[in-house]
Design a protein around this motif. Structure first.
Motif, PDB file in Angstrom:
ATOM      1  N   LEU A  25      -8.833  13.729  -5.854  1.00  0.00           N
ATOM      2  CA  LEU A  25      -9.841  13.134  -4.971  1.00  0.00           C
ATOM      3  C   LEU A  25     -11.246  13.616  -5.329  1.00  0.00           C
ATOM      4  N   ALA A  55       0.839   9.980  -4.608  1.00  0.00           N
ATOM      5  CA  ALA A  55      -0.136  10.307  -3.569  1.00  0.00           C
ATOM      6  C   ALA A  55       0.565  10.285  -2.211  1.00  0.00           C
ATOM      7  N   CYS A 102       0.832  -1.209   0.000  1.00  0.00           N
ATOM      8  CA  CYS A 102       0.000   0.000   0.000  1.00  0.00           C
ATOM      9  C   CYS A 102       0.864   1.256   0.000  1.00  0.00           C
ATOM     10  N   ALA A 150       1.213   3.943  -3.180  1.00  0.00           N
ATOM     11  CA  ALA A 150       0.943   5.369  -2.940  1.00  0.00           C
ATOM     12  C   ALA A 150       2.134   6.212  -3.384  1.00  0.00           C
ATOM     13  N   GLN A 187      -0.224   8.281   3.482  1.00  0.00           N
ATOM     14  CA  GLN A 187      -1.436   7.987   4.247  1.00  0.00           C
ATOM     15  C   GLN A 187      -2.551   7.501   3.330  1.00  0.00           C
ATOM     16  N   ALA A 188      -2.597   7.998   2.092  1.00  0.00           N
ATOM     17  CA  ALA A 188      -3.629   7.586   1.145  1.00  0.00           C
ATOM     18  C   ALA A 188      -3.501   6.090   0.837  1.00  0.00           C
ATOM     19  N   ILE A 243      -4.846   4.246   3.981  1.00  0.00           N
ATOM     20  CA  ILE A 243      -6.302   4.369   4.091  1.00  0.00           C
ATOM     21  C   ILE A 243      -6.992   3.523   3.027  1.00  0.00           C
ATOM     22  N   SER A 244      -6.486   3.543   1.790  1.00  0.00           N
ATOM     23  CA  SER A 244      -7.123   2.746   0.736  1.00  0.00           C
ATOM     24  C   SER A 244      -6.990   1.256   1.023  1.00  0.00           C
ATOM     25  N   PHE A 252      -3.412  16.620  -5.466  1.00  0.00           N
ATOM     26  CA  PHE A 252      -4.032  15.388  -4.992  1.00  0.00           C
ATOM     27  C   PHE A 252      -5.485  15.644  -4.602  1.00  0.00           C
ATOM     28  N   GLN A 253      -5.763  16.828  -4.060  1.00  0.00           N
ATOM     29  CA  GLN A 253      -7.120  17.173  -3.662  1.00  0.00           C
ATOM     30  C   GLN A 253      -8.050  17.221  -4.885  1.00  0.00           C
TER      31      GLN A 253
END
Length: 181
Positions: A66, A15, A6, A10, A18-19, A22-23, A62-63
């Motif tokens: 999303l 990314a 993971c 990322a 943390q993304a 979380i994914s 990145f925002q």
């Protein structure tokens, strides 16, 4: 086992780390709850890392990525509620098979220099026209003149083991063919 994967995906996607975590966590919970299988695997997909990286760069942040992902998810849920998946019946299976075959051919062509031990770009460039001014066919032409016999031998023996493993009773053992190769 999944945490390093993971994090790596990322990082490769551009990314935040943390993304990736979380994914992986959300994917594990959601897919685990919905699939009903005790051996399901879910989380970030390495095959999409290049696409995500390109879209983050194209959208600028990145925002923004999303937000686009949220809108796409909402559209997908809406189309699902409208039973729009029935439209897939109008797409001939030959189109899907052709698409998958084309992806396979591209992967094989891109891996040929690695198989023969000639590669000036170890990370790889998945587009046809590469940033170094070359393309897939010029890379294939360059590998014919400068390959490493040792790497070629290892690559061909490994490929042979993978092919033979699936055609023998060995595939029923607890020892998988890719690990043997």
């Amino acid at each position: 086992v999944a945490v390093p994967l993971c994090l790596g995906i990322a990082l490769a996607s551009g990314a935040p780390l943390q993304a990736g975590l979380i994914s992986g966590i959300l994917g594990g919970i959601v897919v685990g709850a919905l699939s009903g299988s005790h051996i399901s695997v879910s989380g970030p997909a390495a095959g999409l890392a290049a696409i995500v990286l390109a879209q983050i760069n194209a959208l600028g942040s990145f925002q923004a990525f999303l937000l686009a992902l949220t809108i796409a998810g909402a559209l997908q849920l809406g189309l699902g509620l409208m039973k729009a998946g029935a439209l897939a019946k109008f797409i001939p299976t030959n189109v899907i098979k052709g698409l998958l075959a084309a992806i396979g051919v591209l992967l094989i062509l891109k891996q040929m220099p690695h198989l023969l031990g000639h590669d000036t770009d170890f990370e790889g460039d998945f587009s046809f026209s590469q940033t170094d001014g070359r393309n897939t066919f010029t890379a294939l032409q360059a590998m014919l003149g400068a390959f490493l016999p040792g790497a070629t031998l290892v690559g061909l023996v490994s490929l042979g083991v993978l092919i033979i493993w699936e055609k023998t009773p060995l595939k029923k053992t607890l020892f998988p063919g890719p690990l043997a190769a």
